[in-house]
Design a protein around this motif. Structure first.
Motif, PDB file in Angstrom:
ATOM      1  N   VAL A  17       0.753  -1.094  -0.090  1.00 24.79           N
ATOM      2  CA  VAL A  17       0.097  -0.210  -0.279  1.00 24.79           C
ATOM      3  C   VAL A  17       0.896   1.195  -0.032  1.00 24.79           C
ATOM      4  CG1 VAL A  17      -1.827   1.333   1.257  1.00 24.79           C
ATOM      5  CG2 VAL A  17      -1.771  -1.216   1.137  1.00 24.79           C
ATOM      6  N   ASP A  18       0.755   2.097  -1.070  1.00 22.39           N
ATOM      7  CA  ASP A  18       1.459   3.445  -1.047  1.00 22.39           C
ATOM      8  C   ASP A  18       0.436   4.578  -0.376  1.00 22.39           C
ATOM      9  OD1 ASP A  18       3.488   2.334  -2.639  1.00 22.39           O
ATOM     10  OD2 ASP A  18       2.470   2.587  -4.311  1.00 22.39           O
ATOM     11  N   LEU A  19       1.427   5.227   0.516  1.00 27.19           N
ATOM     12  CA  LEU A  19       0.769   6.145   1.517  1.00 27.19           C
ATOM     13  C   LEU A  19       1.308   7.642   1.066  1.00 27.19           C
ATOM     14  CD1 LEU A  19       0.892   4.343   4.900  1.00 27.19           C
ATOM     15  CD2 LEU A  19      -0.957   4.464   3.168  1.00 27.19           C
ATOM     16  N   ASP A  20       0.369   8.727   1.144  1.00 22.10           N
ATOM     17  CA  ASP A  20       0.561   9.961   0.792  1.00 22.10           C
ATOM     18  C   ASP A  20       0.060  10.737   1.904  1.00 22.10           C
ATOM     19  OD1 ASP A  20       1.289  12.383   0.079  1.00 22.10           O
ATOM     20  OD2 ASP A  20       0.642  12.180  -2.003  1.00 22.10           O
ATOM     21  N   ILE A  21       0.807  10.938   2.841  1.00 23.13           N
ATOM     22  CA  ILE A  21       0.049  11.699   3.971  1.00 23.13           C
ATOM     23  C   ILE A  21       0.471  13.181   4.328  1.00 23.13           C
ATOM     24  CG2 ILE A  21      -0.045  11.487   6.636  1.00 23.13           C
ATOM     25  CD1 ILE A  21       0.718   8.391   6.179  1.00 23.13           C
ATOM     26  N   THR A  22      -0.487  13.877   4.435  1.00 23.79           N
ATOM     27  CA  THR A  22      -0.113  15.448   4.748  1.00 23.79           C
ATOM     28  C   THR A  22      -0.650  15.809   5.823  1.00 23.79           C
ATOM     29  OG1 THR A  22       0.173  15.583   2.263  1.00 23.79           O
ATOM     30  CG2 THR A  22      -0.201  17.761   3.622  1.00 23.79           C
ATOM     31  N   ASP A  23       0.044  16.416   6.977  1.00 24.04           N
ATOM     32  CA  ASP A  23      -0.537  16.747   8.167  1.00 24.04           C
ATOM     33  C   ASP A  23       0.690  17.761   8.766  1.00 24.04           C
ATOM     34  OD1 ASP A  23      -2.177  17.176  10.473  1.00 24.04           O
ATOM     35  OD2 ASP A  23      -2.881  15.186  10.094  1.00 24.04           O
ATOM     36  N   GLN A  24       0.011  18.439  10.062  1.00 21.12           N
ATOM     37  CA  GLN A  24       1.066  19.156  10.687  1.00 21.12           C
ATOM     38  C   GLN A  24       1.742  18.544  11.971  1.00 21.12           C
ATOM     39  OE1 GLN A  24      -1.550  22.473  11.641  1.00 21.12           O
ATOM     40  NE2 GLN A  24      -1.478  23.463   9.727  1.00 21.12           N
ATOM     41  N   THR A  25       2.690  19.091  12.257  1.00 16.13           N
ATOM     42  CA  THR A  25       3.683  18.637  13.354  1.00 16.13           C
ATOM     43  C   THR A  25       3.332  19.328  14.585  1.00 16.13           C
ATOM     44  OG1 THR A  25       5.400  20.169  12.944  1.00 16.13           O
ATOM     45  CG2 THR A  25       5.753  18.135  11.491  1.00 16.13           C
ATOM     46  N   ALA A  26       4.110  18.706  15.763  1.00 17.73           N
ATOM     47  CA  ALA A  26       3.669  19.194  17.204  1.00 17.73           C
ATOM     48  C   ALA A  26       4.705  20.198  17.460  1.00 17.73           C
ATOM     49  CB  ALA A  26       3.276  18.141  18.002  1.00 17.73           C
ATOM     50  N   ASP A  27       5.055  21.166  16.761  1.00 10.89           N
ATOM     51  CA  ASP A  27       6.089  22.204  17.215  1.00 10.89           C
ATOM     52  C   ASP A  27       5.605  23.073  17.952  1.00 10.89           C
ATOM     53  OD1 ASP A  27       9.058  21.354  15.375  1.00 10.89           O
ATOM     54  OD2 ASP A  27       7.074  21.006  14.230  1.00 10.89           O
ATOM     55  N   LEU A  28       6.392  23.762  19.274  1.00 16.25           N
ATOM     56  CA  LEU A  28       5.986  24.701  19.808  1.00 16.25           C
ATOM     57  C   LEU A  28       7.263  25.880  19.612  1.00 16.25           C
ATOM     58  CD1 LEU A  28       4.821  22.610  22.869  1.00 16.25           C
ATOM     59  CD2 LEU A  28       3.577  23.439  21.030  1.00 16.25           C
ATOM     60  N   ASP A  29       6.902  27.111  20.143  1.00 19.67           N
ATOM     61  CA  ASP A  29       7.821  27.981  20.072  1.00 19.67           C
ATOM     62  C   ASP A  29       8.332  28.048  21.456  1.00 19.67           C
ATOM     63  OD1 ASP A  29       5.895  29.191  21.501  1.00 19.67           O
ATOM     64  OD2 ASP A  29       5.449  30.719  20.115  1.00 19.67           O
ATOM     65  N   SER A  30       9.488  29.090  21.674  1.00 13.26           N
ATOM     66  CA  SER A  30      10.042  29.289  22.982  1.00 13.26           C
ATOM     67  C   SER A  30       8.891  29.469  23.879  1.00 13.26           C
ATOM     68  CB  SER A  30      10.866  30.244  22.872  1.00 13.26           C
ATOM     69  OG  SER A  30      10.596  31.633  22.625  1.00 13.26           O
ATOM     70  N   ASP A  31       7.798  30.012  23.956  1.00 14.39           N
ATOM     71  CA  ASP A  31       6.995  30.240  25.017  1.00 14.39           C
ATOM     72  C   ASP A  31       5.845  29.206  25.032  1.00 14.39           C
ATOM     73  OD1 ASP A  31       8.052  32.922  25.055  1.00 14.39           O
ATOM     74  OD2 ASP A  31       6.682  33.727  23.510  1.00 14.39           O
ATOM     75  N   GLY A  32       5.872  27.932  24.521  1.00 16.75           N
ATOM     76  CA  GLY A  32       5.302  26.954  24.441  1.00 16.75           C
ATOM     77  C   GLY A  32       3.928  27.097  23.686  1.00 16.75           C
ATOM     78  N   THR A  33       3.892  28.171  22.694  1.00 15.67           N
ATOM     79  CA  THR A  33       2.479  28.284  21.840  1.00 15.67           C
ATOM     80  C   THR A  33       3.125  27.246  20.382  1.00 15.67           C
ATOM     81  OG1 THR A  33       2.459  30.813  22.407  1.00 15.67           O
ATOM     82  CG2 THR A  33       1.517  29.933  20.309  1.00 15.67           C
ATOM     83  N   PRO A  34       1.699  26.565  20.287  1.00 17.69           N
ATOM     84  CA  PRO A  34       2.077  25.667  19.071  1.00 17.69           C
ATOM     85  C   PRO A  34       2.286  26.405  17.859  1.00 17.69           C
ATOM     86  CG  PRO A  34      -0.038  25.280  20.096  1.00 17.69           C
ATOM     87  CD  PRO A  34       0.406  26.607  20.905  1.00 17.69           C
ATOM     88  N   ARG A  35       3.461  26.051  17.040  1.00 18.53           N
ATOM     89  CA  ARG A  35       3.753  26.610  15.811  1.00 18.53           C
ATOM     90  C   ARG A  35       3.933  25.205  14.916  1.00 18.53           C
ATOM     91  NH1 ARG A  35       2.056  30.720  17.424  1.00 18.53           N
ATOM     92  NH2 ARG A  35       3.375  32.753  17.599  1.00 18.53           N
ATOM     93  N   PRO A  36       2.831  24.820  14.516  1.00 21.83           N
ATOM     94  CA  PRO A  36       2.824  23.536  13.537  1.00 21.83           C
ATOM     95  C   PRO A  36       3.480  23.804  12.137  1.00 21.83           C
ATOM     96  CG  PRO A  36       0.505  24.347  13.762  1.00 21.83           C
ATOM     97  CD  PRO A  36       1.178  25.200  14.683  1.00 21.83           C
ATOM     98  N   ILE A  37       4.172  22.818  11.536  1.00 24.60           N
ATOM     99  CA  ILE A  37       4.582  22.940  10.371  1.00 24.60           C
ATOM    100  C   ILE A  37       4.223  21.975   9.473  1.00 24.60           C
ATOM    101  CG2 ILE A  37       6.893  22.834   9.006  1.00 24.60           C
ATOM    102  CD1 ILE A  37       8.491  23.502  11.555  1.00 24.60           C
ATOM    103  N   LYS A  38       3.610  22.261   8.196  1.00 22.08           N
ATOM    104  CA  LYS A  38       2.737  21.451   7.151  1.00 22.08           C
ATOM    105  C   LYS A  38       4.040  20.578   6.673  1.00 22.08           C
ATOM    106  CE  LYS A  38       0.017  21.189   3.338  1.00 22.08           C
ATOM    107  NZ  LYS A  38      -0.825  21.944   2.322  1.00 22.08           N
ATOM    108  N   VAL A  39       3.685  19.204   6.724  1.00 19.50           N
ATOM    109  CA  VAL A  39       4.684  18.209   6.290  1.00 19.50           C
ATOM    110  C   VAL A  39       3.973  17.135   5.232  1.00 19.50           C
ATOM    111  CG1 VAL A  39       6.396  18.413   8.164  1.00 19.50           C
ATOM    112  CG2 VAL A  39       4.749  16.655   8.232  1.00 19.50           C
ATOM    113  N   ARG A  40       4.770  16.500   4.338  1.00 18.57           N
ATOM    114  CA  ARG A  40       4.016  15.582   3.574  1.00 18.57           C
ATOM    115  C   ARG A  40       5.053  14.203   3.550  1.00 18.57           C
ATOM    116  NH1 ARG A  40       3.693  15.664  -3.084  1.00 18.57           N
ATOM    117  NH2 ARG A  40       2.659  13.771  -3.397  1.00 18.57           N
ATOM    118  N   VAL A  41       4.338  13.344   3.932  1.00 20.12           N
ATOM    119  CA  VAL A  41       5.253  11.880   4.077  1.00 20.12           C
ATOM    120  C   VAL A  41       4.672  11.053   2.965  1.00 20.12           C
ATOM    121  CG1 VAL A  41       5.841   9.950   5.574  1.00 20.12           C
ATOM    122  CG2 VAL A  41       5.559  12.291   6.618  1.00 20.12           C
ATOM    123  N   LEU A  42       5.666  10.557   2.289  1.00 17.16           N
ATOM    124  CA  LEU A  42       5.514   9.511   1.122  1.00 17.16           C
ATOM    125  C   LEU A  42       6.078   8.141   1.742  1.00 17.16           C
ATOM    126  CD1 LEU A  42       6.266  11.139  -2.210  1.00 17.16           C
ATOM    127  CD2 LEU A  42       4.235  11.174  -0.867  1.00 17.16           C
TER     128      LEU A  42
END
Length: 444
Positions: free
Chosen positions: A72-97
């Motif tokens: 099965v070939d997967l093409d997944i696009t979603d956001q990461t669980a990144d946080l800035d220095s203050d703990g505020t969510p700063r998600p980054i869009k990624v694509r995984v094949l």
């Protein structure tokens, strides 16, 4: 005839009817397939190919499912669980094949579950089910990881990202209730190795395991092909730019080093050439000095030869002069001796002549020489400035006259002897033949 027919019927029954009956009870199970045979009493027998399955028409029901792996070939696009220095969510869009491989489980229970829940669907629905299941698990895994963890499996321990149940199971496997550490089994070693794999793949496998088990399937492998994001692309471009800059810097450094090496080589060559020229000039100076010394030696040699020649010539000339002087002296001595001998002989002859001729000869000569004597006597008397007063007799004037007369006689005698007198005649006549001088008395 009837017997023949009976035999033929028996043979046909053995060769045709019995194999047909047996074939109706046995069925081929191909490789890569699994045959499930259900009996009337509810029991199910599973046959894995290649092989034969026993089935009785009207008493059994059979179905065949595939035991091959499903890719099965997967093409997944979603956001990461990144946080800035203050703990505020700063998600980054990624694509995984990714590419996942699943297959039917090995146990009879999983095979029955796969036949009833998964393979009962159409083939398109099967693929869609697996894709949705794996994609949702992949998205959940992406939401649990940061951007750096997706791009680097070494940034965070994998075990911290696993569910608590999985960690507890591994811990219970390693540390039993007795409190003693035991060596893990092969399955536990595989589990630990999987825990050290890529975090995204581990989380997807752990998240999908239960859902796949519910479908009668097992997870064989999950390959993360590509993880893409704008940040990663920017970092990649930045890294590429830095790499290019570093490469250019390295190239510039190499070029500079090459140029410096070339300049150093040229400087060394120039130094060697300068040293060569200096050596040549020094050798030329030494050669010139040697040539000058050679010329000086030749000049000294020539001077010595010339001095030797001149000295020899001078010695020869001196010897010649000495010899000539000695010869001249000897000749002069001989001449003087000869003249002396002749003079002595002449004087002797004059004396003899005077003895023979007497006073008359002198008076005759005086008379001949009066023209020469008289002016001389007059000049002498005039120069004498004498005043003589005579009163007769033998006075001062007479005395002076007599004295002058004596002097004149003496001079005349000397002149007579040396110049034109008997001395010359004696020399001429007193030659080697010994002829005598004959005075002439009373006349010439």
């Amino acid at each position: 005839m009837s017997t023949l027919l009976l035999v033929l019927a028996i043979v046909a029954g053995v060769l045709v009817v019995i194999p047909a009956i047996v074939a109706s009870f046995l069925r081929n199970v191909e490789a890569g397939t699994i045959r499930l045979v259900s009996w009337l009493h509810g029991g199910t027998v599973i046959y894995r190919g290649p092989g034969k399955s026993k089935e009785i028409p009207l008493l059994t029901t059979g179905t065949t499912i595939s035991s091959k792996v499903i890719n099965v070939d997967l093409d997944i696009t979603d956001q990461t669980a990144d946080l800035d220095s203050d703990g505020t969510p700063r998600p980054i869009k990624v694509r995984v094949l990714a590419s996942a491989i699943v297959s039917v489980g090995d146990t009879d229970a999983l095979i029955k579950t796969a036949a009833n829940r998964f393979f009962a669907k159409r083939e398109a629905d099967q693929v869609n089910t697996l894709t949705d299941l794996l994609s949702s698990s992949g998205r959940r895994a992406i939401n649990l990881l940061t951007h750096d963890q997706l791009f680097s499996a070494k940034t965070a321990p994998t075990r911290a990202l696993l569910p608590a149940a999985s960690q507890a199971s591994v811990a219970n496997a390693l540390v039993p209730t007795t409190g003693h550490v035991v060596v893990p089994s092969a399955a536990q070693a595989v589990q630990i190795a999987e825990d050290d794999d890529d975090p995204l793949a581990v989380i997807i496998r752990k998240a999908c395991s239960r859902e796949l088990t519910d479908l009668g399937l097992i997870f064989n492998s999950l390959n993360i092909k590509v993880v893409q994001s704008d940040v990663a692309e920017a970092r990649r471009r930045q890294s590429a730019a830095e790499a290019q800059a570093n490469a250019e810097i390295v190239a510039a450094l190499q070029s500079r080093r090459a140029k410096e090496a070339q300049l150093e080589a040229e400087r060394m060559i120039s130094d060697k050439q300068r040293e060569l020229e200096q050596t040549r000039a020094s050798n030329a100076a030494l050669i010139a000095q040697s040539e000058a010394k050679k010329q000086e030696s030749l000049a000294v040699q020539r001077t010595s030869e010339l001095d030797a020649t001149l000295i020899a010539q001078a010695k020869a000339d001196a010897e010649r002069v000495r010899i000539e002087a000695q010869a001249s002296a000897e000749a002069e001595a001989i001449r003087i001796k000869t003249i002396a001998a002749a003079t002595a002989q002449s004087i002797e002859q004059v004396n003899r002549a005077i003895e023979a001729g007497g006073e008359s000869y002198f008076r005759y000569r005086q008379i001949e020489m009066l023209p020469q004597i008289a002016p001389v006597i007059a000049d002498a008397l005039a120069a004498a400035k004498l005043v003589t007063i005579s009163n007769g007799g033998d006075g001062a004037a007479n005395t002076t006259t007599n004295n002058i007369t004596s002097v004149i006689q003496t001079v005349l005698a000397a002149q007579l002897v040396t110049r034109g007198g008997m001395l010359d005649v004696g020399v001429r006549d007193g030659s080697a033949n010994g002829a005598e001088v004959r005075p002439v008395a009373g006349g010439r």
